[in-house]
Design a protein around this motif. Structure first.
Motif, PDB file in Angstrom:
ATOM      1  N   HIS A 192     136.109 -31.298  19.984  1.00  0.00           N
ATOM      2  CA  HIS A 192     137.011 -31.576  20.984  1.00  0.00           C
ATOM      3  C   HIS A 192     138.119 -31.180  20.085  1.00  0.00           C
ATOM      4  CE1 HIS A 192     139.503 -33.425  24.249  1.00  0.00           C
ATOM      5  NE2 HIS A 192     139.990 -33.947  23.290  1.00  0.00           N
TER       6      HIS A 192
ATOM      7  N   ARG B  28     137.336 -31.620  30.887  1.00  0.00           N
ATOM      8  CA  ARG B  28     136.492 -31.861  32.202  1.00  0.00           C
ATOM      9  C   ARG B  28     136.805 -31.176  33.343  1.00  0.00           C
ATOM     10  NH1 ARG B  28     135.741 -36.125  28.739  1.00  0.00           N
ATOM     11  NH2 ARG B  28     137.750 -37.328  28.880  1.00  0.00           N
TER      12      ARG B  28
ATOM     13  N   ASP C 221     131.054 -38.238  25.805  1.00  0.00           N
ATOM     14  CA  ASP C 221     130.867 -37.180  26.602  1.00  0.00           C
ATOM     15  C   ASP C 221     130.086 -36.026  25.737  1.00  0.00           C
ATOM     16  OD1 ASP C 221     131.500 -35.683  28.759  1.00  0.00           O
ATOM     17  OD2 ASP C 221     132.997 -34.515  27.643  1.00  0.00           O
ATOM     18  N   GLN C 222     130.600 -35.875  24.332  1.00  0.00           N
ATOM     19  CA  GLN C 222     129.829 -35.076  23.614  1.00  0.00           C
ATOM     20  C   GLN C 222     128.477 -35.335  23.175  1.00  0.00           C
ATOM     21  OE1 GLN C 222     131.930 -33.018  22.275  1.00  0.00           O
ATOM     22  NE2 GLN C 222     131.312 -32.198  20.618  1.00  0.00           N
TER      23      GLN C 222
ATOM     24  N   VAL D  90     135.562 -42.074  24.937  1.00  0.00           N
ATOM     25  CA  VAL D  90     135.172 -41.417  25.845  1.00  0.00           C
ATOM     26  C   VAL D  90     134.449 -39.879  25.349  1.00  0.00           C
ATOM     27  CG1 VAL D  90     135.886 -39.995  28.014  1.00  0.00           C
ATOM     28  CG2 VAL D  90     136.534 -42.625  27.776  1.00  0.00           C
ATOM     29  N   GLU D  91     135.458 -39.370  24.557  1.00  0.00           N
ATOM     30  CA  GLU D  91     134.983 -38.159  23.992  1.00  0.00           C
ATOM     31  C   GLU D  91     133.785 -38.073  23.334  1.00  0.00           C
ATOM     32  OE1 GLU D  91     136.202 -35.353  25.312  1.00  0.00           O
ATOM     33  OE2 GLU D  91     137.882 -36.408  26.432  1.00  0.00           O
TER      34      GLU D  91
ATOM     35  N   ASP E  23     126.372 -33.915  26.239  1.00  0.00           N
ATOM     36  CA  ASP E  23     126.426 -32.714  26.142  1.00  0.00           C
ATOM     37  C   ASP E  23     125.330 -32.112  25.088  1.00  0.00           C
ATOM     38  OD1 ASP E  23     128.183 -31.855  27.852  1.00  0.00           O
ATOM     39  OD2 ASP E  23     129.699 -31.156  26.407  1.00  0.00           O
TER      40      ASP E  23
ATOM     41  N   ARG F 215     135.439 -27.633  32.850  1.00  0.00           N
ATOM     42  CA  ARG F 215     134.328 -27.528  32.704  1.00  0.00           C
ATOM     43  C   ARG F 215     133.715 -27.597  34.353  1.00  0.00           C
ATOM     44  NH1 ARG F 215     131.957 -31.634  28.759  1.00  0.00           N
ATOM     45  NH2 ARG F 215     132.367 -33.185  30.413  1.00  0.00           N
TER      46      ARG F 215
END
Lengths: 122, 237
Positions: B28, A60, B77-78, B73-74, B81, A63
């Motif tokens: 990731h 992050r 987040d993904q 969390v990932e 996106d 980014r």
């Protein structure tokens, strides 16, 4: 310049993980494990970042252009080529300075309200 | 030379953590998986050296908590996106589709007008040239849309994309290149005024390539729009 300041303001306040990583990279480029070691040293071992927290934060922060992968590598004889090194960007450094000032102001307020004194700070 | 503490335990721990990495999203894991595994191996080495097996057990407890929290969390987040890319791609597909429709309608009208209302060799080449020039921004828009589509494929992983859509996209990409070459060839041939016979061949070939490109692009855009505008988005891994 105003645009850049707005961008920094958007990043504040920094999360503890982001603040620690930025602090660890403030004086030199480091790889993931190096960052973790420096964070442990800065916090006297009180903060231990796991791989998920560290690399999630790095992703992050890259980014958000706070840090970047470094092109330069140290002496290959001394280091593993598979490691990736990270460095602060200009924006990252400004965000770190802004956050340090913000925290410093908070400490001043706490002192004025006699919550802490100079001895405790030291 | 520093001796590795408990090499067998270290190896098992390393393999177990690599398996644990499958809890993270594919993108990731591809980008950071090897670095995370390497990092964890270093942590294990430290834990074993400083605290022995109880130290390693403590590290594993912390790592399980770290993984459980950060894998979620990932994934979130993904998902953010992907949805952002999908929304943009769907919007671009729709705009490019409408632009393509308008361009084709104009082209068909021009051809009908030229062939049926005027003598063949009395073309108004200026109008045709303007038409060609107008087509370039459309092609640019389509190229941008296809690029966004590449972003979707990269985020989702190739397995998340329907094979038919992928094949159409690849064909469109190839024809797109040929179409642009054809368009340049046509434009060059007609720009000098009245074309000769061999120049007609170039113009017709150019038209054929451009038409093939536009047809395949229309199919791709339709497929993209259908895929990206679908409620709920794609599967994540």
């Amino acid at each position: 310049m105003e645009g850049k300041d707005t961008k920094i303001e958007e990043t504040l306040p920094l999360t503890p993980a982001v603040l620690h990583i930025l602090l660890a990279l403030a004086d030199q480029e480091r790889h993931g494990y190096g960052i973790m070691q420096e964070v442990a040293a800065i916090t006297q071992g009180r903060t231990r970042m796991g791989p998920g927290t560290l690399y999630g934060s790095i992703k992050r922060m890259r980014r958000a252009s706070l840090i970047a992968e470094s092109d330069e590598r140290p002496d290959s004889e001394l280091d593993d080529e598979r490691r990736r090194y990270y460095r602060l960007t200009g924006l990252g450094r400004r965000a770190l300075v802004a956050e340090a000032r913000r925290l410093s102001n908070l400490v001043s307020v706490a002192q004025r309200k006699q919550l802490i004194d100079g001895l405790e700070r030291a | 030379m520093i001796r590795t503490p408990h090499p067998r335990v270290l190896s098992v721990s390393d393999r177990a953590y690599r398996a644990l990495l499958y809890l993270y999203p594919t993108v990731h894991r591809r980008e950071y998986g090897p670095l995370m595994a390497r990092f964890f191996r270093d942590l294990c080495w430290d834990a074993l050296r400083e605290g022995g097996l109880p130290g390693l057990a403590g590290l594993w407890t912390r790592t399980m908590i770290d993984t459980a929290r950060n894998a979620v969390v990932e994934h979130m987040d993904q998902k953010g996106d992907i949805m952002k890319t999908l929304r943009l791609t769907a919007a671009l597909s729709a705009i490019a589709g409408v632009a393509l429709l308008a361009a084709n309608a104009l082209s068909i009208y021009s051809l009908l007008d030229i062939w049926w209302t005027q003598p063949v060799l009395d073309f108004d080449w200026t109008i045709v040239q303007i038409g060609f020039l107008l087509a370039f921004p459309f092609h640019l828009l389509i190229a941008v849309t296809l690029y966004r589509w590449y972003g979707v494929v990269r985020l989702q992983g190739i397995a998340g994309v329907p094979r038919k859509t992928l094949m159409i996209s690849i064909v469109a990409g190839i024809l797109s290149a040929l179409g642009i070459v054809g368009q340049f060839a046509s434009f060059h041939d007609i720009s000098d005024g009245q074309p000769l016979l061999y120049e007609w061949v170039g113009v017709l070939l150019g038209f054929a390539l451009v038409t093939a490109f536009q047809l395949s692009t229309a199919a791709t855009l339709y497929s993209l729009f259908k895929h990206t505008a679908r409620a709920g988005g794609p599967k994540l891994c």
